[in-house]
Design a protein around this motif. Sequence first.
Motif, short mmCIF file in Angstrom:
data_model
loop_
_atom_site.label_atom_id
_atom_site.label_comp_id
_atom_site.label_asym_id
_atom_site.label_seq_id
_atom_site.Cartn_x
_atom_site.Cartn_y
_atom_site.Cartn_z
N LEU A 65 26.55 21.93 23.43
CA LEU A 65 26.40 22.03 24.90
C LEU A 65 27.75 22.28 25.57
N ILE A 66 28.78 21.59 25.08
CA ILE A 66 30.12 21.78 25.67
C ILE A 66 30.61 23.19 25.40
N ASP A 67 30.31 23.71 24.20
CA ASP A 67 30.72 25.08 23.87
C ASP A 67 30.02 26.09 24.78
N ILE A 68 28.73 25.90 25.01
CA ILE A 68 27.98 26.79 25.91
C ILE A 68 28.52 26.68 27.34
N LYS A 69 28.80 25.43 27.74
CA LYS A 69 29.32 25.21 29.09
C LYS A 69 30.64 25.94 29.30
N SER A 70 31.53 25.88 28.29
CA SER A 70 32.83 26.53 28.42
C SER A 70 32.69 28.05 28.49
N LYS A 71 31.73 28.61 27.70
CA LYS A 71 31.51 30.05 27.72
C LYS A 71 30.98 30.52 29.07
N MET A 72 30.12 29.69 29.69
CA MET A 72 29.54 30.08 30.97
C MET A 72 30.53 29.95 32.12
N LEU A 73 31.55 29.10 31.95
CA LEU A 73 32.55 28.93 33.00
C LEU A 73 33.62 30.01 32.95
N LEU A 74 33.72 30.71 31.81
CA LEU A 74 34.71 31.78 31.71
C LEU A 74 34.32 32.94 32.62
N PRO A 75 35.30 33.57 33.27
CA PRO A 75 34.96 34.72 34.14
C PRO A 75 34.51 35.92 33.32
N LYS A 76 33.57 36.68 33.82
CA LYS A 76 33.06 37.86 33.12
C LYS A 76 34.00 39.03 33.30
N ASP A 77 34.09 39.85 32.27
CA ASP A 77 34.95 41.02 32.30
C ASP A 77 34.22 42.14 33.04
N PRO A 78 34.71 42.56 34.20
CA PRO A 78 33.99 43.61 34.97
C PRO A 78 34.02 44.97 34.29
N LYS A 79 34.99 45.19 33.37
CA LYS A 79 35.11 46.48 32.68
C LYS A 79 34.09 46.63 31.55
N GLN A 80 33.53 45.53 31.13
CA GLN A 80 32.58 45.59 30.02
C GLN A 80 31.25 46.15 30.50
#
Length: 249
Positions: A65-80
């Motif tokens: 859950l903590i791993d998923i939480k950290s991934k969701m808090l990371l900003p998304k790359d607009p270039k992707q």
Amino acid sequence: MELNVKLQVFEGPLDLLLHLLEKNKVNIYDIPIVEITSQYMEYIEEMKRQDLNVMSEFLVMAATLIDIKSKMLLPKDPKQEEEEEDPRAELVQQLLEYKMYKCMAFELKDRQIDAEKIMYKAPTIPKEVMAYEEPVDLQELMSDVTLARLNEIYKSIMKKQADKIDPVRSKFGKIEKEEVSLEDKMVYLEEYAMNHEHFSFRNLLEAQAGKIEIIVTFLAILELMKTGKIIISQEYIFDDIKIKSKIAA
């Protein structure tokens, strides 16, 4: 004064997660991971004094859950260009499967409870009924049977038996098993080696009657080589093997 609180017992981390989702009345396909992770960690804190073997499974889910939480808090790359996969997708699939099996378990439990309320009566058929045999009128049964009819039935049965016979395999003879012992063949070769100081391995095998006898002869030659009664030699590859007897008269 210390206040002891009895926690609800869950069968595993997925059971706890499903309980939290139902308690918060949230969509399983759109899990509020931050809130659910916080509630999950609170429950883990209350379980610190429990058996470590049970705790280990819940701690692994907490790390997930903590791993998923950290991934969701990371900003998304607009270039992707491609849409990133939802980090909750695998967890959602596990929860859906667990919920399905849990519902099936409840259904089976309900059926078991209903079945316990049913009573069956053992069959009690009167002896007179069981011993009853319908009478047979032989005259009526044999009224339309004539010699011509019996002859037709006999021919029909014989034809069916004839159709079962394979026209090819029925002509095959019986294959007799060759009985050749290694001991007898060694005695034969020793006598042969006494009368022949030099002889051909190929000629020796060609003189045998069948495949089994050839194999046994080959094994007998190996045994005589082991005991030092014969010596074999071959000048070139694929040439005939020459056998020299050390017991020739």
